[in-house]
Structure formats: C-alpha cells, structure tokens
Write a protein that holds these residues in place. Structure first.
Motif, short mmCIF file in Angstrom:
data_model
loop_
_atom_site.label_atom_id
_atom_site.label_comp_id
_atom_site.label_asym_id
_atom_site.label_seq_id
_atom_site.Cartn_x
_atom_site.Cartn_y
_atom_site.Cartn_z
N ILE A 10 59.20 41.29 8.28
CA ILE A 10 57.86 40.81 7.90
C ILE A 10 57.09 40.54 9.19
N LYS A 11 55.95 41.18 9.32
CA LYS A 11 55.23 41.16 10.60
C LYS A 11 53.78 40.75 10.44
N LEU A 12 53.36 40.51 9.22
CA LEU A 12 51.95 40.24 9.01
C LEU A 12 51.78 39.07 8.06
N VAL A 13 50.92 38.15 8.41
CA VAL A 13 50.64 36.99 7.59
C VAL A 13 49.17 36.97 7.24
N LYS A 14 48.87 36.91 5.94
CA LYS A 14 47.48 36.75 5.50
C LYS A 14 47.33 35.29 5.09
N ASN A 15 46.45 34.57 5.76
CA ASN A 15 46.26 33.15 5.44
C ASN A 15 45.26 32.95 4.31
N ASN A 224 62.59 34.59 11.24
CA ASN A 224 61.63 34.77 12.31
C ASN A 224 61.06 33.40 12.66
N ALA A 225 60.43 33.32 13.83
CA ALA A 225 60.01 32.03 14.36
C ALA A 225 58.88 31.40 13.54
N VAL A 226 58.07 32.22 12.90
CA VAL A 226 56.97 31.68 12.09
C VAL A 226 57.52 31.03 10.82
N ASP A 228 60.56 30.05 10.22
CA ASP A 228 61.41 28.91 10.57
C ASP A 228 60.57 27.65 10.81
N ALA A 229 59.46 27.81 11.50
CA ALA A 229 58.62 26.64 11.82
C ALA A 229 58.06 26.04 10.54
N THR A 269 56.92 34.63 4.83
CA THR A 269 57.55 35.34 5.95
C THR A 269 59.08 35.24 5.94
N ASN B 15 41.09 28.70 8.21
CA ASN B 15 42.21 29.38 8.84
C ASN B 15 41.79 30.69 9.51
N VAL B 16 42.55 31.08 10.52
CA VAL B 16 42.51 32.46 11.00
C VAL B 16 42.76 33.37 9.80
N GLY B 17 42.04 34.48 9.71
CA GLY B 17 42.18 35.34 8.53
C GLY B 17 43.60 35.83 8.32
N SER B 18 44.16 36.46 9.32
CA SER B 18 45.52 36.99 9.21
C SER B 18 46.09 37.15 10.61
N PHE B 19 47.41 37.30 10.69
CA PHE B 19 47.98 37.59 12.01
C PHE B 19 49.24 38.43 11.89
N GLY B 20 49.38 39.30 12.88
CA GLY B 20 50.62 40.05 13.03
C GLY B 20 51.42 39.38 14.12
N PHE B 21 52.75 39.41 14.03
CA PHE B 21 53.53 38.71 15.04
C PHE B 21 54.82 39.44 15.35
N GLU B 233 55.67 19.78 14.08
CA GLU B 233 56.41 21.02 14.29
C GLU B 233 56.07 21.64 15.65
N THR B 254 58.78 33.51 22.23
CA THR B 254 58.38 33.66 20.82
C THR B 254 58.05 32.31 20.22
N VAL B 258 54.39 30.59 18.72
CA VAL B 258 54.20 29.95 17.41
C VAL B 258 53.70 28.52 17.60
#
Lengths: 374, 374
Positions: A10-15, A224-226, A228-229, A269, B15-21, B233, B254, B258
């Motif tokens: 999983i590499k993309l987060v939509k907020n 992944n670190a996101v 987990d946090a 994620t 929020n930020v719209g989206s993010f890739g990580f 966190e 990483t 985050v």
C-alpha cells in the motif's frame, strides 16, 4: 508470531478532505452545508441536500432540528438491524432520483458505520450511474461522488476515514466494499456529544473494533511506518478510554472519537490478522454483528494475542461490559464446516498473521476447537 | 507548569489531499503529474508544469531526471540560505507569468521547508493575484491555489502538512504566513530515499523541530484531543529515530518522514510554548536558522522542560551531533534588549506554557540570563 516485516504494497493514502471537531461542533454543520448549497445554486440554479440518518435519531427531534435542513431538502432514515445490502442501496438511489434528488448539492450521513457506508455508496452511485455491485472491488469508481459529509454518532469502526463502504451482495454471496479514493468523505463533523446516548455495551463493542484492528495490524508481517504510527496511537487512545474509570465520560468520548478516526486511517494502510477472519465467520454463518463478533473472537484468541487478550478482558471488566458466551454451543457439524470455510478463506489477513503456511496452523480441528471456546 | 487544560479554539482541520509514501515513491511523481496535465489539456488546451526545487538539487541530475519534466515545463531553483521573503516570492510569481506560466496545470515543490513554503505561496498568488503581503494573516486567501504537490527532502518542519507558508515581510518587519485552507498541499510524495544525502547536523536540527514542537504543545494549557494524539505519536517516532543507533538508517529516515508529517498535523491544531519564542528571538536578532536555534534554546530550557531537555541532550550525544554554544557571548545591552523584545512579544505560546502572567516569570533579567546560557 515473529514473522519478518514485509511490504504491505500500500503506497497511497487518500485523506478525508477536512474535519471539524469538538463538543458542540454539530452546530457548524448548517454553515458548512450552506456553503455547498450556495456553490450549487451558483453553478446550476438549485442546491438541495439529502440527509441520510440512522433510524435511532428518527425520534430525536432535538438533533434533527440542529441539522439546518430546508423544506426543499430530503431527510431519510437507515435501518441498522442489518448491515447494508447492494439491492437496498440501489433502491435507495432509485427512490432519491425519482423524488428529484439526482444531483444534490451534498449528502450528509449521520449515524454509525452502516449509515456512513450507505452515504458513501449512494454518493458514488449518483454520479457514476449503474448499480452498486458494479463497483464492489478495487478502484472501479470512475468519477468523484456527490460531495459528502460524515457525522459519526458512535466511535470505533473508522468508517468515517476509510476508502471503502462495505455491502453484502446477496445475489452472489459477496461482502465487499467500493474501495476507491472517491469513497472517502469530503468533510467530517466529529462531535463527541453525539455518542453520549449510545448503549454501554454497544459503545464498548464498537470502540473495540478500532483497538482490535490495530492490535492485529501491529502484530502482522505486512507493515509500513504510516500504518504503524496510526495504529500505535489508536491503541494508546483506546487504553486511555477503556482503562479509565468511565469510558463514556465527555473526555473519554472525545478520545474515542479521535481513536476511531485514526484507526480508520490505520486500516487504510494495513491488514488485519486472525480475529477478523473468525469474526467474519460468526457474521456470515450466525449473523452476529461485526463488532460484538470481534469481541467474542478476541476472548478466545489468547494463544495468538496473549497481551491484547488479557488487556481486552481487563477493559471489559473495568467497564462492566458483558461479552456474549457460548454462541457456538450446539451447532451442527455442517455449521462448524461452514464456520471453518468462512474463516480460512481470508488469505491475506491470515497470511499477515501466521505466514503463508497458515492452513497448517489453522487445521479443521483447531479451528473448530477455537469456535467451541466462543 | 501544571496549568489547567483550556480550549485551543481550533475546531477545523484541513488535511493534505493524498500522499504516496515509501522508498522509491518519487517514481510515482511523473504519473501523478501527468494525470493533472491531461486534465488541464482537456480543460484549456495546455498542461504545463512548474517545478520549484531546492538549489541543493541543481547539481543532482539523477534526481532531476526522475521528475518526468517535459521540455515545455519550467524548472526553477530556490536558494535556501535565507528564509522566504515576500518580495522574492512576488518576483518569482512575476517571472513565472512573464515566461507564460500564469496557469500551470500543477506546481511541484521539491525540497525542505523553505522550498515547500515558497511553492505554497506561489500557488496561492497565481490564482488570487496581488502580492504576497496581502495574504499574510488568517484566511485572507479567497480562491484555491494552483494544484500543488510537495516532495520533502528533509524531515522535521512539517511544512508538508500545515496550512501556512511563513514569509518575512521586510518592508514592515513581519514574519507571518498565509494561514489558509488553500495553502495545504493537494498531494505529497514522502520518499525517505530523498533524505539520505542530508548533512548529519542539519538532519538532526530539522528533525528536532518536530520533537520540540510536540514537547511544547503537550506541555501547554491550550489542548485538544486531536493535537495531543498527533503530538504523542510524533514524539514516539522521534524517540525511535534519535535514540536508535543510527538516526539516518533507511528505517529511521522512513520513521522521521512520518514523524514530520504527523508533527505538521499536530502543529495545525495546537500551540508551541517557551522554546519557539526564544528561538524566534535568535532568528530575528542574530539571523540563526529556525531549527538550529530551537536546539540551542532547548538546551538552556531545563527549568521549563526538564525531561525533554535531558532526552534531547541524550539524543544529540547518541547521534554525535554538536549544538552550537556561546551564540550570545559578547552581545551588547542593545542586542539583549532586542532579544528580550523579540521573545516576549509571542503572547499566545508563552501564555500557553506559563499562563497569562508570563511576563512576571519572564522578567528582563531572567530572559537575559537564559540567553546568556545559550
């Protein structure tokens, strides 16, 4: 379960677009809705709004009055005895269009996970056309849905923050969401005053959905670190709430609302583990609701999640909440077989928790003995 | 500092719209940018993109090549010796318009806090017109900016997640951001590979910005459950990074990325405390950069933040990072007076930390003796 850390893929987060929060923030809803209304009137001459509300509030006029609905708007209620079905969603959309609400300025969903998921599905269908089952799966929704605002009235499922809306497709026997960036709410109102009237048991079971998911995801191998946090802080907040003297004090209700939101962000994620597949079995075969089923399962999962199982029991005791017992008593062999099948089919979470060899660990007799403990 | 918990007054989060990580996620940038490009071409026949890049990368062609810029796009660099000034932002916007980039399909900001803040300010000015100083303040930006994508290359400031972009207005001697929902990035790429080449000291100082902000906000009296959760966190992740053997291992980089993002989310709903006002004094009077100034101040703040001060010193020692010493040595009375004035003017954070009577605690002699320790 000390398996190596693997990539979740999983590499993309939509907020969620934005959210208002705090006790009394429901009062900000009319202003927010009216800004959407004005924009729609300017763009196409009308700005009607549809409110989709948990039936629990049908006889709570003091809440309905605060929504700021206008006479040209539509208010409809959602029954929550059963989780959403695709046919019911389709019917709701057809009724809405027939009543002249094919292009509302906004949808407002006020309620628990069922109501929020219904709102998300309806929003996608109004702009994308077709029927719900066309979009069950991953990234099948092509266009942004109607602008949608979520107002959760119970905390724990994380439905307010996720990119899915789970529906049962009875025709083909499938329970699957519209997993899409377009499914994410544009705006939320997180008002902890709205959870003050939730029955204690239901409050506990639903809150535990956030806790259990995060216990499963941080105990898994796909990480992944996101995720987990978010999971760590969700668990932390759940501890503050359920190990406090009163899980329903204003402060605890505020914290659990934040935990639910962050738990939803975590879900997006990460993967669940052993609890959710067994819980799905109880839901599919015995019709138990998701959140109480999770609790019943976790109590029997001491060997897989020893610390969390103990902590969970301490929380239930501290809050004087009863977890149903003996739900598999007297079931037939056919029913146990059905439970087994409905559990081990969940390959991804079970691999996450136990490795790719999970079917050897969860042999038929083992699974049956676990269900008998419930 | 056991002051009662008060309401922050902050009730809305954009929020930020989206993010890739994830490591290597920079590779997803061209695809994301091209989706915006296509949309712009369909809407108005052209889809040019402007890349605003930290000058550090001017001689890193291997990074520039991966951005997927086309020959019709514009690539420009940002000097980072000084923090952004309103006049320089205005000049940048004028140059961009003169070069035919008045309506780019997207802006991509790649760099640290200075570059990201520059990108945010330029995006707002291109759609809102006028000059930067018109928008310094709260909610003065009327229209959404150009679609903007942030790619941080150092972790800690949280600029990737906040609703502000700090600029110095030298004409009227004001350092203030465009605080607006429109200032928030539409999309981020959080690729920890990009922070591998940051000098160790700079990596530490900047990472500490996240830690220090969250120490200050969780030690203050103006609090809310959302800010507290993000702050907790963030601190937790900073501990994992800076108490680890190597703060710059791939795993640590990483986690710090985050932490920076979540720290930015925390900033949006909370206030700082005693460190930032003193740090602002060092920046204004002695021209020290924000992040190193924070570290210099925290070391002298044992009486206000005993646990955090000790932990911070342990982190610096473990990572073998030197904090500059004696920066106020030999200053004149006039300079100390200027430091005092530039510090105690920060009413909100100092009230947050010390109560409304903070000027009695921070009398002139006391403030001077604290600066002398730095």
């Amino acid at each position: 379960m000390s398996v190596p850390i693997l990539d979740t893929g999983i590499k993309l987060v939509k907020n969620v677009g934005s959210f208002g929060f705090g006790a009394g923030s429901l009062n900000d809803l009319p202003g927010y809705v009216n800004s959407r209304r004005t924009r729609a009137v300017e763009a196409r001459g009308e700005g009607k709004v549809v409110y989709i509300i948990d039936e629990f509030f049908a006889d709570r006029p003091e809440i309905i009055a605060r929504l700021g609905a206008q006479t040209s708007d539509r208010i409809e209620f959602v029954a929550t005895r059963e989780e959403p079905k695709t046919e019911a969603i389709d019917q709701r959309v057809a009724d809405m269009i027939a009543a002249g609400f094919s292009k509302p300025a906004a949808l407002v969903g006020l309620g628990g996970g069922i109501t929020l998921d219904t709102t998300k599905a309806v929003a996608n269908l109004l702009t994308n056309g077709g029927v719900a089952e066309q979009y069950q799966g991953w990234d099948l929704v092509k266009r942004p849905g109607v602008h949608k605002i979520g107002v959760p009235t119970i905390s724990g499922t994380g439905a307010e923050a996720t990119r899915t809306c789970v529906m049962t497709n009875t025709r083909i026997g499938l329970k699957l969401g519209m997993n899409s960036d377009h499914t994410v709410f544009d705006h939320l109102i997180l008002d902890p005053e709205l959870t003050a009237t939730v029955p204690r048991n239901q409050y506990f079971y639903t809150g535990m959905d956030a806790y259990i998911h995060c216990v499963e995801s941080t105990g898994g191998s796909y990480r992944n670190a996101v995720g987990d946090a978010y999971s760590r802080e969700t668990i932390n907040l759940c501890r503050q709430v359920f190990l406090a003297d009163d899980m329903m004090s204003p402060e605890s209700r505020t914290r659990l609302m934040v935990a639910s939101y962050l738990g939803g962000c975590a879900i997006a994620t990460s993967y669940v583990g052993v609890v959710h597949p067994f819980s799905a079995g109880l839901s599919v075969v015995l019709g138990l609701h998701h959140c109480v089923a999770n609790c019943i399962v976790l109590r029997a999962m001491r060997e897989f999640y020893p610390a969390a199982c103990d902590e969970f029991l301490a929380m239930a005791e501290r809050q004087r909440v009863t977890i149903p017992n003996g739900v598999c008593k007297g079931l037939s062999d056919t029913q146990f077989r059905a439970l087994y099948d409905a559990t081990v089919i969940h390959e991804k979470p079970l691999t996450n928790a136990l490795g790719s060899n999970y079917r050897a660990i969860l042999a038929y007799d083992k699974v049956e003995s676990l269900f008998r403990k419930m």
